[in-house]
Scaffold this active site. Structure first.
Site, PDB file in Angstrom:
ATOM      1  N   SER A 116     -13.022   0.875  -6.241  1.00  0.00           N
ATOM      2  CA  SER A 116     -13.583   1.780  -5.797  1.00  0.00           C
ATOM      3  C   SER A 116     -13.036   2.988  -7.322  1.00  0.00           C
ATOM      4  O   SER A 116     -12.145   3.362  -7.324  1.00  0.00           O
ATOM      5  CB  SER A 116     -13.044   2.654  -4.911  1.00  0.00           C
ATOM      6  OG  SER A 116     -12.892   1.485  -3.583  1.00  0.00           O
ATOM      7  N   ARG A 125      -2.714   5.347  -2.221  1.00  0.00           N
ATOM      8  CA  ARG A 125      -2.503   5.199  -3.318  1.00  0.00           C
ATOM      9  C   ARG A 125      -2.523   6.550  -4.745  1.00  0.00           C
ATOM     10  O   ARG A 125      -2.107   6.971  -6.098  1.00  0.00           O
ATOM     11  CB  ARG A 125      -4.314   5.886  -4.516  1.00  0.00           C
ATOM     12  CG  ARG A 125      -5.643   5.027  -3.143  1.00  0.00           C
ATOM     13  CD  ARG A 125      -5.124   3.526  -3.868  1.00  0.00           C
ATOM     14  NE  ARG A 125      -6.151   2.812  -3.074  1.00  0.00           N
ATOM     15  CZ  ARG A 125      -6.304   2.036  -1.691  1.00  0.00           C
ATOM     16  NH1 ARG A 125      -4.948   2.688  -0.675  1.00  0.00           N
ATOM     17  NH2 ARG A 125      -6.705   1.697  -1.294  1.00  0.00           N
ATOM     18  N   GLU A 149      -9.884   7.582  -8.354  1.00  0.00           N
ATOM     19  CA  GLU A 149      -8.565   7.032  -8.415  1.00  0.00           C
ATOM     20  C   GLU A 149      -8.439   5.579  -9.562  1.00  0.00           C
ATOM     21  O   GLU A 149      -7.366   6.386 -10.008  1.00  0.00           O
ATOM     22  CB  GLU A 149      -9.041   6.002  -7.018  1.00  0.00           C
ATOM     23  CG  GLU A 149      -8.019   4.670  -6.833  1.00  0.00           C
ATOM     24  CD  GLU A 149      -8.455   3.750  -5.829  1.00  0.00           C
ATOM     25  OE1 GLU A 149      -8.862   4.050  -4.504  1.00  0.00           O
ATOM     26  OE2 GLU A 149      -7.942   3.157  -6.037  1.00  0.00           O
TER      27      GLU A 149
HETATM   28  C1  LIG Z   1     -13.302  -4.789  -8.633  1.00  0.00           C
HETATM   29  C2  LIG Z   1     -12.024  -4.481  -8.586  1.00  0.00           C
HETATM   30  C3  LIG Z   1     -11.361  -4.187  -6.907  1.00  0.00           C
HETATM   31  C4  LIG Z   1     -10.553  -3.351  -6.511  1.00  0.00           C
HETATM   32  N1  LIG Z   1     -10.254  -3.386  -5.191  1.00  0.00           N
HETATM   33  C5  LIG Z   1      -9.394  -2.660  -5.416  1.00  0.00           C
HETATM   34  C6  LIG Z   1      -8.329  -2.660  -4.146  1.00  0.00           C
HETATM   35  O1  LIG Z   1      -8.880  -2.840  -2.759  1.00  0.00           O
HETATM   36  N2  LIG Z   1      -7.496  -1.729  -3.514  1.00  0.00           N
HETATM   37  C7  LIG Z   1      -6.925  -0.749  -4.754  1.00  0.00           C
HETATM   38  O2  LIG Z   1      -5.984  -0.664  -3.739  1.00  0.00           O
HETATM   39  N3  LIG Z   1      -7.200  -1.048  -5.939  1.00  0.00           N
HETATM   40  C8  LIG Z   1      -8.572  -1.765  -6.050  1.00  0.00           C
HETATM   41  N4  LIG Z   1      -9.113  -1.902  -7.457  1.00  0.00           N
HETATM   42  C9  LIG Z   1      -8.123  -1.119  -8.842  1.00  0.00           C
HETATM   43  C10 LIG Z   1      -7.230  -2.069  -9.335  1.00  0.00           C
HETATM   44  O3  LIG Z   1      -7.316  -3.368  -9.012  1.00  0.00           O
HETATM   45  C11 LIG Z   1      -6.023  -1.686  -8.657  1.00  0.00           C
HETATM   46  O4  LIG Z   1      -5.718  -0.415  -8.780  1.00  0.00           O
HETATM   47  C12 LIG Z   1      -4.664  -1.923  -9.396  1.00  0.00           C
HETATM   48  O5  LIG Z   1      -3.273  -1.833  -8.736  1.00  0.00           O
HETATM   49  C13 LIG Z   1      -4.600  -1.896 -10.830  1.00  0.00           C
HETATM   50  O6  LIG Z   1      -3.605  -3.255 -11.557  1.00  0.00           O
HETATM   51  P1  LIG Z   1      -3.168  -2.916 -13.367  1.00  0.00           P
HETATM   52  O7  LIG Z   1      -2.548  -4.012 -13.725  1.00  0.00           O
HETATM   53  O8  LIG Z   1      -4.814  -3.598 -13.901  1.00  0.00           O
HETATM   54  O9  LIG Z   1      -3.592  -1.325 -14.032  1.00  0.00           O
HETATM   55  P2  LIG Z   1      -3.837  -0.617 -14.759  1.00  0.00           P
HETATM   56  O10 LIG Z   1      -5.183  -0.457 -14.482  1.00  0.00           O
HETATM   57  O11 LIG Z   1      -3.876  -1.517 -16.255  1.00  0.00           O
HETATM   58  O12 LIG Z   1      -3.136   0.483 -15.215  1.00  0.00           O
HETATM   59  C14 LIG Z   1      -3.296   1.600 -13.908  1.00  0.00           C
HETATM   60  C15 LIG Z   1      -2.346   2.834 -13.476  1.00  0.00           C
HETATM   61  O13 LIG Z   1      -0.419   1.950 -13.578  1.00  0.00           O
HETATM   62  C16 LIG Z   1       0.031   1.899 -14.661  1.00  0.00           C
HETATM   63  N5  LIG Z   1       1.312   0.851 -15.296  1.00  0.00           N
HETATM   64  C17 LIG Z   1       0.297  -0.442 -15.288  1.00  0.00           C
HETATM   65  N6  LIG Z   1       1.160  -1.185 -14.705  1.00  0.00           N
HETATM   66  C18 LIG Z   1       2.502  -0.542 -15.609  1.00  0.00           C
HETATM   67  C19 LIG Z   1       4.036  -1.303 -15.757  1.00  0.00           C
HETATM   68  N7  LIG Z   1       4.480  -2.094 -15.319  1.00  0.00           N
HETATM   69  N8  LIG Z   1       4.895  -0.148 -15.095  1.00  0.00           N
HETATM   70  C20 LIG Z   1       4.507   1.514 -15.584  1.00  0.00           C
HETATM   71  N9  LIG Z   1       2.687   1.671 -15.392  1.00  0.00           N
HETATM   72  C21 LIG Z   1       2.007   0.640 -15.413  1.00  0.00           C
HETATM   73  C22 LIG Z   1      -1.117   2.003 -15.854  1.00  0.00           C
HETATM   74  O14 LIG Z   1      -0.238   3.452 -16.982  1.00  0.00           O
HETATM   75  C23 LIG Z   1      -2.170   3.309 -15.426  1.00  0.00           C
HETATM   76  O15 LIG Z   1      -1.868   4.747 -14.883  1.00  0.00           O
HETATM   77  C24 LIG Z   1     -10.102  -2.885  -7.118  1.00  0.00           C
HETATM   78  C25 LIG Z   1     -10.196  -2.654  -8.896  1.00  0.00           C
HETATM   79  C26 LIG Z   1     -11.998  -3.326  -9.170  1.00  0.00           C
HETATM   80  C27 LIG Z   1     -12.248  -3.675 -11.335  1.00  0.00           C
END
Ligand SMILES: Cc1cc2nc3c(=O)[nH]c(=O)nc-3n(C[C@H](O)[C@H](O)[C@H](O)COP(=O)(O)OP(=O)(O)OC[C@H]3O[C@@H](n4cnc5c(N)ncnc54)[C@H](O)[C@@H]3O)c2cc1C
Length: 337
Positions: free
Chosen positions: A238, A164, A333
């Site tokens: 998580s 992560r 996380e």
């Molecule tokens: C129900 C649920 C289940 C999940 N299961 C998992 C799992 O199985 N495994 C796992 O690893 N994660 C999981 N997650 C966490 C999450 O889905 C991941 O971390 C995902 O990658 C976040 O993506 P996001 O686009 O929503 O990012 P955001 O939450 O919007 O941002 C996350 C980080 O990335 C940065 N960011 C986003 N886009 C960009 C970009 N284009 N350029 C630069 N920085 C950027 C943001 O500034 C922030 O620091 C889960 C979340 C939920 C709600």
């Protein structure tokens, strides 16, 4: 480019926390991003790059600009008998990419279906699930440097992926905006099925040589049983990372807790954070409007109208209890803003 003012972020974070951003800009193409960077606004005021908001908890209104990449596209760049290189836009939904390629028979993303969020965030966090991580298939990451507006393509190695983790959360934190990600996907069977719930589901379904789609379908079913559907229950998935301990630390813990749940991780061991939290009596409990999910104690969820501060409060209480019982420090996380 249209920069909106005083926008509620409630619909833009999966926890459903109602905070306001003083400025908000959608980046729907690479040209949009170039314009935004040339404008210089990101050098003048605080900013946050927001993907699907599925790993972010806002504790207060954001007095700055929220940049939300929404550019779409999944394109096969090259292909040979063994693999295909696929480039996906940062604003593409991660799970859409994973299902699309999996349905077309490519191996590599099948264990990662149904992870919420966007493609652009996947390399930041090195998303992972069920024995696979984004780093296993990411070939390159295309990003723009905020300070200079220059475009750079990072190789997999340059991203310095970890559990992560990546260079974008460390040395290059808040310095680049990802606009696209390239993936190398296999056309021959390369599967990771040793996660116990997956192994038994494949066995129950009499599948011995699984297609990527068969694995993805199992993963989706397993996830449905354990994790809240973000469309129905607000969460960030998580909330904590699984702590990594050395062999000797594990042996000490095992002397007191012989049933401690752990997995080998390289030279070290990953402790199941959910198990640690459960042993502290938090599973199914709540504090204020935030609950600990009763099917997976790693997940904190919004019981209705919670604030980011309430999320942080319960998280801190859990961290303190786990530390005092096991002497193990849980790391969040989710990103707190
Ligand atoms: C129900 C649920 C289940 C999940 N299961 C998992 C799992 O199985 N495994 C796992 O690893 N994660 C999981 N997650 C966490 C999450 O889905 C991941 O971390 C995902 O990658 C976040 O993506 P996001 O686009 O929503 O990012 P955001 O939450 O919007 O941002 C996350 C980080 O990335 C940065 N960011 C986003 N886009 C960009 C970009 N284009 N350029 C630069 N920085 C950027 C943001 O500034 C922030 O620091 C889960 C979340 C939920 C709600």
């Amino acid at each position: 480019m249209d920069i909106k003012e005083n926008i509620s972020l409630k619909a833009y974070n999966t926890f459903g926390i109602d905070v306001c951003a003083s400025k908000y800009a959608e980046v729907s193409s690479e040209e949009d991003l170039q314009h935004l960077l040339a404008d210089g606004i990101l050098k003048e005021c605080p900013f946050v790059i927001l993907g699907g908001g599925s790993n972010i908890v806002f504790v207060k209104d954001f007095d700055g600009i929220v940049v939300h990449p929404t550019n779409k596209g999944i394109n096969i760049i090259s292909e040979n008998d063994n693999e295909a290189v696929v480039e996906a836009a940062a604003g593409e939904t991660w799970s859409n990419l994973a299902w699309t390629m999996t349905r077309q028979g490519y191996y590599g993303l099948e264990n990662l279906v149904e992870i919420p969020g966007c493609v652009g965030a996947a390399p930041i966090q090195n998303v992972g699930a069920y024995g696979r991580e984004a780093k296993d298939v990411i070939k390159y990451v295309v990003a723009y440097e905020i300070a200079t507006g220059t475009k750079k393509t990072f190789t997999n190695k340059e991203c310095r992926f970890g559990y992560r983790n990546s260079i974008f959360k460390n040395e290059l934190k808040d310095q680049y905006i990802v606009i696209a990600v390239g993936f190398a996907l296999s056309k021959t069977m390369e599967v990771t099925t040793n996660y116990s719930a997956l192994t038994s589901m494949l066995c129950d379904r009499n599948i011995t040589s699984p297609t990527p789609l068969q694995i993805a379908e199992c993963i989706a079913d397993i996830r449905r049983q354990k994790l809240p559907d973000p469309k129905e229950i607000g969460s960030a998935g998580s909330f904590f990372k699984n702590p990594i301990v050395t062999h000797s630390q594990l042996e000490i813990l095992k002397a007191t807790y012989p049933n401690i749940v752990c997995y080998p991780s390289g030279e070290h061991y990953k402790l199941a954070a959910g198990w640690l939290i459960e042993q502290c009596g938090w599973k199914g409990r709540s504090l204020g409007k935030v609950g600990v999910y009763d099917k997976q104690a790693l997940v904190l969820f919004n019981k209705g109208g919670c604030t980011g501060t309430e999320v942080v409060n319960i998280a801190n209480a859990i961290v303190a209890d786990v530390e005092s019982k096991f002497g193990v420090q849980l790391e969040k996380e989710a990103i707190i803003i």
